[in-house]
Design an enzyme around this catalytic site. Structure first.
Site: not given
Ligand code: LMR
Length: 394
Positions: A127, A208, A210, A243
């Protein structure tokens, strides 16, 4: 002073949100930011959340401060949801944070406080905000290979080979389930091998988590995290409620630290509370209270789990439909990975030019690395996306 500030690079995911909103085309399709959408394109307030909020409005008598680590009942309910009975509660320190991102940030800060020389290892890719926060904090950063571009599966040899270079005390960031952005995840047997290498190296795992409940199920998605918690003397877990409870804007998350023995819990707990105080004082409470109410009330919990399961199976259905459609149009199995990936995302393997062409021509918005959000599709738009992918020459 302000003239000394430099312009900051735009967040790749969030700037896509703005571009989509500004696009006047009616048939545009948003596969960008990781937000669940129902078949009508809405991100609903979940039934149990609505019921809990109503009850809260009726029953709440004060909005005075809670505790620096948030309400203890939230910590207990989330520890149970994530860890089950994998480790005794006496070995877990936990603090509520503003969302999962807040938990990640506090985890890095805790590491920096205790061991400023530690390198943080992240999967390549990960991410983008992981990278951004680590750099912002001035911490050392390294990456391990993760994804095999040819098979669109994990690159297990690459993962194991790179993690064998981790130094004792380094932090290794792992996606507990539903890898973002690739959608490719280790199997149970793969996790066992990854954990073995990390143990041998004396690494500190930071999980992590999520998307618990978005992959194979609530318990199944926690399996790797629980295995990590039982395999290492200590680890960190950053969990998000954004989420799986659909409470994105309430900013509800938690940082858990599993400590080697109960005697160390108090000092770690004190450090988590201290870090909260330095950064924002008290964490947001509204979302945390809703989550606690849902997790501890049998009827609300059953309804939440049922709706979460509907969300998960809807996404699985869309994956299967997209994989079938791509198989038919490409006359090959090269897109079968769409059906085996888990979570909201799949990296489909389009080049930046192909991504741009699909945006310009069909109004399909995906992240530049060709990450698509499966939940942005519905039964009618799946064939549109499949045609666009083939037409773009992916
Ligand atoms: C994403 O990866 O789209 C989500 O986790 C939202 C974000 O905050 O980037």
């Amino acid at each position: 002073m302000f003239e000394l500030l430099k312009e900051q690079p735009a967040d790749k995911i969030l700037s896509l949100m703005a571009a989509f909103r500004a696009d006047p085309r009616a048939q545009k399709i948003d596969l960008g930011v990781g937000v669940y959408k129902d078949p009508t394109g809405l991100t609903p307030v979940m039934r149990a959340v609505r019921a809990a909020e109503r009850r809260l409005v009726e029953e709440q008598t004060t909005k005075t401060y809670t505790a620096l680590a948030g309400d203890a009942a939230f910590g207990a309910a989330m520890t149970d949801l994530v860890l089950g009975d994998a480790v005794p509660a006496a070995r877990v320190a936990a603090a509520a944070t503003p969302g999962g991102t807040g938990a990640i940030r506090q985890a890095f800060e805790l590491v920096r406080m205790a061991n400023p020389e530690a390198t943080v290892w992240v999967s390549d890719p990960t991410w983008p905000n992981h990278l951004s926060i680590i750099r912002h904090l001035g911490m050392k950063l390294a990456s391990y290979r993760y994804f095999d571009e040819a098979t669109r599966d994990i690159d297990l040899d690459g993962i194991l080979g790179d993690l064998a270079r981790v130094a004792a005390g380094d932090v290794v960031l792992l996606h507990g389930c539903c890898h973002n952005p690739t959608g490719a995840n280790p199997s149970a047997a793969d996790w066992a091998r990854i954990i073995a290498v990390l143990k041998e190296r004396g690494a500190l795992p930071l999980v992590d988590l999520a998307y618990q409940g978005f992959g194979d199920g609530l318990v199944e998605d926690a399996a790797a995290t629980r295995l990590i918690a039982t395999s290492f003397p200590e680890c960190l877990i950053a969990a998000s409620c954004s989420k799986n409870f659909g409470i994105y804007r309430e900013r509800t998350g938690i940082l858990m630290a599993v400590v080697p023995e109960a005697g160390m819990q108090a000092v770690v707990q004190g450090n988590l509370a201290h870090l909260n105080r330095q950064n924002f004082s008290f964490p947001p409470d509204h979302g945390a209270r809703i989550v606690t109410m849902i997790l501890t009330d049998p009827a609300l919990r059953a309804d939440w789990e049922a709706e979460l399961e509907e969300i998960r199976t809807t996404m699985l259905g869309l994956r299967a439909q997209l994989a079938d459609e791509l198989k038919r149009l490409s006359n090959s199995d090269r897109f079968a990975f769409v059906g085996t990936h888990r979570g909201m995302f799949s990296r489909i393997g389009a080049s930046p030019e192909q991504v741009e062409a699909m945006r310009a021509k069909q109004g399909i918005y995906m992240v530049g690395d060709s990450r698509i959000n499966i939940a942005g599709l519905n039964r009618d738009t799946v064939p549109v996306l499949a045609r666009a992918i083939i037409e773009a020459g992916v």
